[in-house]
Write an enzyme that holds these catalytic residues in place. Sequence first.
Site, short mmCIF file in Angstrom:
data_model
loop_
_atom_site.label_atom_id
_atom_site.label_comp_id
_atom_site.label_asym_id
_atom_site.label_seq_id
_atom_site.Cartn_x
_atom_site.Cartn_y
_atom_site.Cartn_z
N ASP A 183 0.89 -1.33 0.15
CA ASP A 183 -0.13 -0.07 -0.01
C ASP A 183 0.94 1.38 -0.02
O ASP A 183 1.51 1.44 0.87
CB ASP A 183 -1.07 0.02 1.35
CG ASP A 183 -1.89 0.96 1.29
OD1 ASP A 183 -1.93 1.88 0.48
OD2 ASP A 183 -2.76 1.17 2.40
N HIS A 185 -0.28 4.22 -0.04
CA HIS A 185 -1.24 5.28 0.72
C HIS A 185 -1.26 6.44 0.29
O HIS A 185 -1.52 7.56 0.86
CB HIS A 185 -0.59 5.40 2.13
CG HIS A 185 -1.45 5.35 3.14
ND1 HIS A 185 -1.67 6.59 3.81
CD2 HIS A 185 -2.45 4.50 3.86
CE1 HIS A 185 -2.60 6.20 4.93
NE2 HIS A 185 -2.84 5.12 4.58
N GLU A 209 -1.42 -0.82 -3.91
CA GLU A 209 -2.63 -0.13 -3.56
C GLU A 209 -2.48 1.51 -3.52
O GLU A 209 -1.41 1.88 -2.98
CB GLU A 209 -3.02 -0.65 -2.24
CG GLU A 209 -4.44 0.19 -1.77
CD GLU A 209 -4.79 -0.45 -0.26
OE1 GLU A 209 -5.52 0.30 0.59
OE2 GLU A 209 -4.34 -1.48 0.11
N GLU A 235 -10.37 3.41 -1.59
CA GLU A 235 -10.76 3.57 -0.34
C GLU A 235 -11.14 4.95 0.02
O GLU A 235 -12.19 5.41 0.85
CB GLU A 235 -9.78 3.32 0.82
CG GLU A 235 -8.41 4.35 0.63
CD GLU A 235 -7.20 3.89 1.47
OE1 GLU A 235 -7.16 4.34 2.51
OE2 GLU A 235 -6.45 2.94 1.23
N ASP A 257 -14.79 1.33 0.71
CA ASP A 257 -14.92 1.00 2.17
C ASP A 257 -16.57 1.04 2.36
O ASP A 257 -17.07 2.01 2.30
CB ASP A 257 -14.20 2.09 2.91
CG ASP A 257 -14.23 1.84 4.37
OD1 ASP A 257 -15.27 1.51 5.00
OD2 ASP A 257 -12.91 2.21 4.81
N HIS A 284 -11.89 -2.24 1.46
CA HIS A 284 -11.22 -1.59 2.53
C HIS A 284 -11.81 -1.61 3.89
O HIS A 284 -13.03 -1.26 3.96
CB HIS A 284 -11.11 -0.03 2.05
CG HIS A 284 -10.15 0.60 3.09
ND1 HIS A 284 -10.55 1.67 3.80
CD2 HIS A 284 -8.71 0.75 3.09
CE1 HIS A 284 -9.73 2.42 4.60
NE2 HIS A 284 -8.48 1.54 4.11
#
Length: 381
Positions: A183, A185, A209, A235, A257, A284
């Site tokens: 990830d 982020h 990700e 997400e 999510d 997520h």
Amino acid sequence: MKIDRVETFLVAPRWLFLKITTDDGVVGWGEPVVEGRAETVRAAIGELSDLLIGADPMRIEDHWQVLTRGGFYRGGPVLSSAVAGIDQALWDIAGKVRGAPVHELLGGPVRDRVRMYGWAYGETAGQVAEAAATAIAAGYTAVKIAPPGPMAFLDTPAGLRSVVDLLAKVRDAIGPDNDVAIDLHGRASIPASRRLLPLLEPYVPLFVEEPLRPEYSSDIARIVTATSSPIATGERLYTRREFRDVLDAGVAVVQPDLSHAGGISEVRRIAAVAEMYDAVLAPHCPLGPIALAACLQIDLATPNFLIQEQALGLHHHHGQDGLNYLVDTDVLRLRDGHVERLDAPGLGIDVDEKAVREAAARGHRFRSPIWRDPDGAFTEW
């Protein structure tokens, strides 16, 4: 049957729970929150509850339409998260009224258990690799990792190599029969991603990700075409329309999510849109047990499901693993890398209301960390 009360509970470590009670005593639970903005979402729920009190809780789709489209100003994470928690609670009520788990109401299960992955954390690559090996020994067949610090807009060769070495050490620690996702982020720039991602390919990540922040979703095709690794994102996307753009760009894994993207009702539609693109769903979920239970209901009923994130016991939860809020903790226990099908009515969990109310009396004020570069400028967490 009518909706009688809508209550919210600010509970550690950083969550917001919601309880809807009907006039004949049926209760539904949801988990609406924007991490670091829980009080704001709570206020939105208070406003939306004016549209719910006295209404029939079984009209889930009608409520979803009114709550999302009934105001002149629409969308965004706060409103979408408030609706998500309400939607989860209404599905929980519907399942309890009909004596069936939510996945039965969605057409029935297409699988008997749900594959899970856990996080592996550490300050160094060696520590992350050790944590990953521990997770595999505990029964997971997949882990997710992230670079431990900020990423420069254009990093040095050594900076790029540190991310590659992190993935390489984890791959070596868990072997070729297990999976590792990485990830980013949203910390990487477009040029940094195009440099970095090809270097990760020899270690065969399950997916990479969120290489870019959501405001650059229209540019994600430039990342997809730069690597053979599957790209995952979502997400911080909240509607099927937002996901259509990244699916058009070639994203392979969508990650809505269920506490942000409109709840069970909208995520099932996002999954159906993704199926048209031969893309898979990996919800997520760095949240609590109610959000996870909602995810599992979707996972069980979704043909193009890949794997489920869970964060019970996440490093920044400070000893609160989320299972504290359940009467029966066994339903979410990992078995051979999976959680077995939830068969109890509604979301399939029994929330310990006493524990929730005690935690809500203490509350929390979680805020997202603020990171800065060596020169003092703000950078992405």
